[in-house]
Design a protein around this motif. Structure first.
Motif, PDB file in Angstrom:
ATOM      1  N   PHE A   1      99.193  54.653  39.756  1.00  0.00           N
ATOM      2  CA  PHE A   1      99.519  53.539  38.887  1.00  0.00           C
ATOM      3  C   PHE A   1      98.232  52.814  38.659  1.00  0.00           C
ATOM      4  O   PHE A   1      97.842  51.997  38.355  1.00  0.00           O
TER       5      PHE A   1
ATOM      6  N   ASP B   1     103.733  44.126  38.443  1.00  0.00           N
ATOM      7  CA  ASP B   1     103.599  43.403  39.701  1.00  0.00           C
ATOM      8  C   ASP B   1     104.719  42.377  39.901  1.00  0.00           C
ATOM      9  O   ASP B   1     105.057  42.049  41.037  1.00  0.00           O
TER      10      ASP B   1
ATOM     11  N   LEU C   1     107.130  50.151  41.148  1.00  0.00           N
ATOM     12  CA  LEU C   1     106.598  49.772  42.454  1.00  0.00           C
ATOM     13  C   LEU C   1     107.584  48.849  43.166  1.00  0.00           C
ATOM     14  O   LEU C   1     107.606  47.648  42.941  1.00  0.00           O
TER      15      LEU C   1
ATOM     16  N   MET D   1      93.399  53.285  47.518  1.00  0.00           N
ATOM     17  CA  MET D   1      93.366  52.578  46.243  1.00  0.00           C
ATOM     18  C   MET D   1      91.994  52.673  45.595  1.00  0.00           C
ATOM     19  O   MET D   1      91.865  52.803  44.382  1.00  0.00           O
TER      20      MET D   1
ATOM     21  N   SER E   1      94.762  48.976  37.667  1.00  0.00           N
ATOM     22  CA  SER E   1      95.933  48.200  37.262  1.00  0.00           C
ATOM     23  C   SER E   1      96.245  47.142  38.311  1.00  0.00           C
ATOM     24  O   SER E   1      95.797  47.217  39.448  1.00  0.00           O
ATOM     25  N   ASN E   2      97.065  46.163  37.909  1.00  0.00           N
ATOM     26  CA  ASN E   2      97.458  45.114  38.844  1.00  0.00           C
ATOM     27  C   ASN E   2      98.142  45.654  40.065  1.00  0.00           C
ATOM     28  O   ASN E   2      98.041  45.103  41.156  1.00  0.00           O
ATOM     29  N   MET E   3      98.869  46.740  39.871  1.00  0.00           N
ATOM     30  CA  MET E   3      99.622  47.246  41.005  1.00  0.00           C
ATOM     31  C   MET E   3      98.686  47.856  42.039  1.00  0.00           C
ATOM     32  O   MET E   3      98.936  47.766  43.238  1.00  0.00           O
ATOM     33  N   ILE E   4      97.615  48.470  41.561  1.00  0.00           N
ATOM     34  CA  ILE E   4      96.654  49.011  42.524  1.00  0.00           C
ATOM     35  C   ILE E   4      96.054  47.877  43.342  1.00  0.00           C
ATOM     36  O   ILE E   4      95.921  47.968  44.566  1.00  0.00           O
TER      37      ILE E   4
ATOM     38  N   LEU F   1      87.262  47.550  42.191  1.00  0.00           N
ATOM     39  CA  LEU F   1      88.501  47.976  41.548  1.00  0.00           C
ATOM     40  C   LEU F   1      88.615  47.396  40.146  1.00  0.00           C
ATOM     41  O   LEU F   1      89.024  48.068  39.208  1.00  0.00           O
TER      42      LEU F   1
ATOM     43  N   PHE G   1      98.495  39.525  42.102  1.00  0.00           N
ATOM     44  CA  PHE G   1      99.032  38.861  43.276  1.00  0.00           C
ATOM     45  C   PHE G   1      98.261  39.302  44.508  1.00  0.00           C
ATOM     46  O   PHE G   1      98.434  40.405  45.001  1.00  0.00           O
TER      47      PHE G   1
ATOM     48  N   VAL H   1      93.904  50.750  51.554  1.00  0.00           N
ATOM     49  CA  VAL H   1      92.772  50.217  50.791  1.00  0.00           C
ATOM     50  C   VAL H   1      91.872  51.356  50.302  1.00  0.00           C
ATOM     51  O   VAL H   1      91.507  51.432  49.130  1.00  0.00           O
TER      52      VAL H   1
ATOM     53  N   TYR I   1      94.690  33.674  41.363  1.00  0.00           N
ATOM     54  CA  TYR I   1      95.508  34.441  40.415  1.00  0.00           C
ATOM     55  C   TYR I   1      95.050  34.212  38.991  1.00  0.00           C
ATOM     56  O   TYR I   1      94.970  35.152  38.190  1.00  0.00           O
TER      57      TYR I   1
ATOM     58  N   LEU J   1      97.400  45.016  43.929  1.00  0.00           N
ATOM     59  CA  LEU J   1      98.424  44.475  44.818  1.00  0.00           C
ATOM     60  C   LEU J   1      98.551  45.339  46.059  1.00  0.00           C
ATOM     61  O   LEU J   1      98.608  44.828  47.186  1.00  0.00           O
ATOM     62  N   VAL J   2      98.596  46.658  45.858  1.00  0.00           N
ATOM     63  CA  VAL J   2      98.723  47.540  47.022  1.00  0.00           C
ATOM     64  C   VAL J   2      97.489  47.439  47.911  1.00  0.00           C
ATOM     65  O   VAL J   2      97.585  47.440  49.137  1.00  0.00           O
ATOM     66  N   ALA J   3      96.323  47.338  47.283  1.00  0.00           N
ATOM     67  CA  ALA J   3      95.107  47.182  48.081  1.00  0.00           C
ATOM     68  C   ALA J   3      95.200  45.904  48.915  1.00  0.00           C
ATOM     69  O   ALA J   3      94.851  45.894  50.104  1.00  0.00           O
TER      70      ALA J   3
END
Lengths: 374, 288, 288
Positions: free
Chosen positions: C288, C85, C31, C275, B93-96, B87, B35, C272, B29, B98-100
């Protein structure tokens, strides 16, 4: 442009799926077989027991078909995996009832499977016949719900009496999994044991799929019981017995009929020696059955329920030959069955679809094998 | 009251496992600032690798363990190279990210289920030969002693790494400000990929130890990871000592609350702690 | 034929879930990984009311939505303190806490035993026992929810929401209370999810906590990300894909257990790949 392409793609997929279904429904039939369903764990924690039942049912089915089937129609069993999980069992039941349209389901194996499926079977007027589910409330689960294994109202009492009167122990801790089966029999045990003057010094529970019982065992150890009534399916039992030894627990272990799965004792090895458990008493099984089972399972032990499953199928088949395949007719006939002689037991059903008595034996583990205690 | 010594021991064991996950998660991190929810699966991958080589291929157990650790690290490295790095280059972004990582976690977990089924596996084979130590009225198995030992070793190792080596300095530079780090000539992408390898390998160690102590199954990864995240947040993000402290606070909180509350609430306890800390002490116990 | 009806019912329920989450994530830019919790609240409210009391289906839907509304209000208040996040992480934490409540408040929810025998609804004298009529019922709900969502999205409320998503600071300069908008959309999304839960409970006739875990939230997220964020038709498309496509797997002949896991592998991979290549999804308008 892309949007339209996508919608077209989706429609194509739906058409393809629809075509497959249509094709399946067109498959030619000669003399239609009689299909009944089975729900039980074929994968997962208790797959051992489920597989054993499946083999016994296959043996019974083959014998029935060799003798002419159901009035000339072959008997077919559609085996669905319940995974000892009520949600999965419900899905399986939905499929069997709505798509395969079976009149009878032999199942569930686990009480949680049976209890979850019972309302569905009842609503659809399909017979649900269990050869292994022992939770007390199954008796009231429905008009169409039957079982040829005794209710745990008998087992819990038998166990309590054995521990108090035969073993002369008064301080017992209970460790149970959070599943209909575990809670059902341990509650009956607790009530009877206290009635007989015994004390429950600790009572701990854990989710059926828990992997770590140390917190519960730590608390039980602190209560200093003489014996631990440990009711759990296979995985939980293995973990509990191992961790109890690691924590230095010296109390004796006493289990319920779920401990008849030989996998537990193979896995825990020496730790299991001395453990006791209760299982339904079966008659001496015929040689032919034993040989067939050994042949098909490669010599695996026959558990207490497989012969009952065999009996269940034979009984239901004989009723189908007599009364046809309408579930309501078969159901009415089941209530009139008196002293049907199966290979495991003789069966009479009361007005709740239950056996009228339960006989049990106690077994002790010695060198990884279960031996009957006389 | 004779339950307390055992509770203390149980807390220390839990804290040790959590600290391994927390430290490794924290490392990753700090240099990437997102995350990585796939981190927990890497621990389980480590465990299953050992299972495969030791029990299915019957290799020597020590070689299998080494392999497991390295393989877990390797998978982490690959994930960085083919997914996270591209990425990051795109300033996602962090959210991308995270989702990945969610996608990776889901896919890898299911893959493990297919390869090894959902059956619960233990790595230790001879339970009868487990040495058990008695310590002030509590019991500890040999495996558990090893867990505590390894946790201490790894913590010391990471501290030394971070504060006494060039590599560690680079890591700390990137953690502080990765733009500046690039400007002063640090090859951030390379360092980050090494950190992924290291962090994932440590996660693998945690998974292997858990496999010997309790056992593993494919779905354990998320739960383990979440405990690690809770530990990191309690202890203070960005601080290695904080991660370890948080891990033990969590271990003790969980086990002592079990004394009075039923065992099934254990996970909820962790998250309630998380939310309380995020609300009132978001920087954790040890502020950076 | 019956098989197709059953799949379509599931698809419709997930389409409703997708629409509601899209309002929150796609239009609101928040999110959230907690949607399964509200799905569960609706399901349990309906299950308990229909099995233990004389309440009818529609009343249970309304009560479920109200309950979800209240709980989401409280959770939303806590979540309003976080961004990006961290918001996701805390929402995940709440999912776990609510799951724990489903699991452990046994006197109410019967915990791990689940609630069986949930009857099919009876509305205005019509009995929806057979699957075809139930499908019609669900489709009516879906259409209603679609129109409501459309209305919200195209209203001035929706416009402000989108503006908040793009640049919260800028819009607050104009005097809009952004906190209020974000909270309201969270509550609305939760209430709609609860309605989907009520439908699910009566459809499947048996519910237990395991259907409402984090993995379910991730699945709903996958649906809307695939279909396209901030596009209502996208949610329907996403649900179509992720429900119908895996069924093809079964026809190709994968054994049942493997098919379920293969589904997960595919969801994970889809997330994945999306993203990396198309974070806005198939026909989405926001990433996002």
């Amino acid at each position: 442009m892309t949007k339209n392409l996508l919608i077209a793609l989706v429609l194509v997929i739906i058409i393809i799926v629809g075509y497959f279904i249509y094709k399946q429904s067109l498959s030619p039939v000669t003399v239609e077989p009689v299909k009944i369903g089975f729900i039980g764990p074929l994968t997962g924690d208790i797959a051992n027991i489920g597989e054993n039942l499946k083999v016994a049912l296959e043996i019974a089915r083959d014998e029935i078909n060799r003798a002419g089937g159901i009035k000339g129609r072959q008997l077919e069993i559609i085996f669905e995996d319940g995974q000892c999980n009520p949600k999965v069992a419900v899905n399986a039941a939905n499929k069997l009832i709505n798509i395969d349209k079976v009149p009878i389901i032999i199942g569930g194996l686990c009480s949680s499977e049976t209890l979850a499926v019972a309302p569905l079977a009842e609503k659809a007027k399909v017979i649900l016949f269990s050869a292994a589910s022992t939770n007390p409330t199954i008796g009231d689960a429905g008009d169409y719900v039957f079982r040829n294994v005794p209710s745990d109202t008998f087992q819990g009492v038998f166990a309590a009496e054995y521990v108090k009167n035969t073993m002369n122990l008064t301080k017992v801790a209970i460790l149970k999994c959070l599943s209909d089966y575990c809670v059902g029999v341990s509650d009956v045990f607790k009530t009877k044991f206290q009635e007989l003057g015994g004390t429950i010094v600790a009572e701990e529970s854990f989710p059926q799929d828990a992997k770590d019982l140390r917190s519960q065992l730590t608390k039980i150890k602190a209560a200093n019981p003489e014996l631990i009534y440990f009711v759990s399916y296979t995985d939980g039992s293995i973990i509990g017995l191992k961790q109890a030894k690691e924590l230095g627990i010296k109390a004796a272990f006493f289990g319920a009929d779920s401990w008849s799965d030989p996998k537990i004792w193979q896995e825990v090895g020496k730790i299991g020696d001395g453990a006791l458990y209760v299982e339904p008493a079966n008659k001496n099984l015929p040689e032919t059955f034993i040989t067939e089972m050994n042949k098909k399972t490669g010599g695996k032990e026959i558990n207490a329920y497989s012969p009952r499953a065999y009996d269940a199928l034979k009984l239901l088949a004989s009723l189908m030959i007599e009364k046809g395949v309408d579930p309501t007719a078969i159901k009415d006939a089941l209530y009139t069955v008196k002293n049907y002689q199966g290979i495991a037991d003789n069966y009479t059903f009361d007005n709740r679809g239950e056996l009228t008595e339960g006989r049990y034996i106690v077994k002790r583990i010695q060198d990884g094998k279960a031996v009957e205690v006389k | 009251m004779n339950v307390i010594p055992q509770l203390i021991l149980n807390s220390i064991i839990a804290g040790s496992i959590y600290s391994l996950i927390a430290i490794s998660f924290s490392l990753i991190y700090n240099v990437t600032k997102f995350f990585n929810l796939a981190h927990g699966v890497l621990a389980i991958i480590g465990g299953y690798t050992v299972f495969y080589f030791a029990q299915i291929l019957n290799w020597n157990i020590y070689i299998a363990i080494t392999f497991g650790i390295v393989f877990a690290g390797f998978i982490g490295l690959i994930l960085d190279k083919i997914i996270y790095l591209p990425l990051r280059r795109r300033k996602a972004s962090n959210m991308i990210l995270l989702v990945a990582s969610l996608g990776i976690m889901t896919a890898l977990q299911a893959l493990l289920s297919i390869l090894f089924t959902n059956e619960f596996r233990t790595l230790s084979r001879n339970i009868n030969e487990q040495k058990i130590f008695q310590l002030l009225n509590g019991s500890l198995t040999q495996t558990q002693v090893i867990i505590i030992f390894v946790a201490i070793l790894i913590t010391i190792f990471i501290v030394l790494l971070l504060f006494k080596t060039q590599f560690g300095k680079a890591i700390r530079a990137i953690s502080d400000d990765d733009e500046v780090a690039k400007i002063v000539g640090i090859n951030t992408d390379k360092i980050i990929s090494y950190v992924f390898f290291l962090g994932s390998a440590i996660a693998g160690i945690a998974g292997i130890l858990m496999g010997f102590d309790i056992g593993i199954e494919p779905t354990m990864g998320l739960n383990l990871l979440l405990k690690g995240i809770v530990a990191v947040i309690i202890g203070g993000i960005g601080n290695v000592y904080g991660s370890v402290l948080g891990a033990f606070v969590l271990g003790f909180a969980e086990n002592f609350s079990m004394w009075k509350i039923a065992g099934e609430w254990k996970d909820a306890v962790a998250f309630i702690l998380l939310i309380i800390f995020l609300l009132f002490k978001p920087r954790g116990i040890m502020n950076k | 034929m019956d098989y197709l009806i059953n799949i379509s019912i599931l698809f419709s329920i997930y389409a409703i879930l997708g629409l509601s989450l899209n309002l929150l994530v796609g239009y609101g830019g928040l999110l959230s990984i907690s949607h399964a919790a509200f799905y569960g609240i609706g399901a349990y409210t309906t299950a308990i009311l229909l099995t233990k009391t004389n309440f009818g289906f529609l009343s249970s839907v309304i009560l479920g939505a109200l309950l979800a509304g209240i709980i989401s209000l409280l959770i939303g208040l806590v979540l309003s303190k976080f961004k990006g996040d961290y918001y996701a992480l805390v929402s995940l934490g709440f999912n776990i806490i609510i799951f724990s409540i489903f699991l452990n408040w046994q006197s109410l929810t019967k915990g791990p035993f689940g609630i069986a025998g949930i009857p099919k609804p009876e509305l205005l004298g019509v009995d929806f026992s057979d699957h075809f009529s139930f499908l019609i019922l669900v489709l009516i709900f879906l259409a209603l929810i679609y129109f409501i969502s459309s209305f919200i999205v195209n209203s001035s409320f929706g416009r402000v929401l989108k503006a908040i998503r793009e640049d919260e600071v800028a819009i607050s300069v104009f005097g809009y209370n952004t906190f209020y908008f974000k909270l309201i959309i969270f509550i609305i999304a939760a209430m709609i999810a609860s309605i989907a839960g009520s439908l699910y409970a009566v459809y499947i006739s048996f519910i237990d906590p395991s259907s409402f875990q984090v993995t379910e939230s991730v699945f709903i997220l996958a649906i809307i990300i695939l279909g396209g964020l901030a596009n209502l038709r996208g949610s329907i498309l996403g649900a179509l894909f992720l429900i119908f496509l895996p069924e093809l797997l079964r026809f190709i002949g994968f054994p049942l257990e493997i098919a379920a896991q293969m589904r997960q592998v595919i969801y994970g991979l889809i997330l994945v790949l999306l993203m990396i290549y198309k974070p806005q999804g198939l026909i989405g308008e926001y990433k996002f």
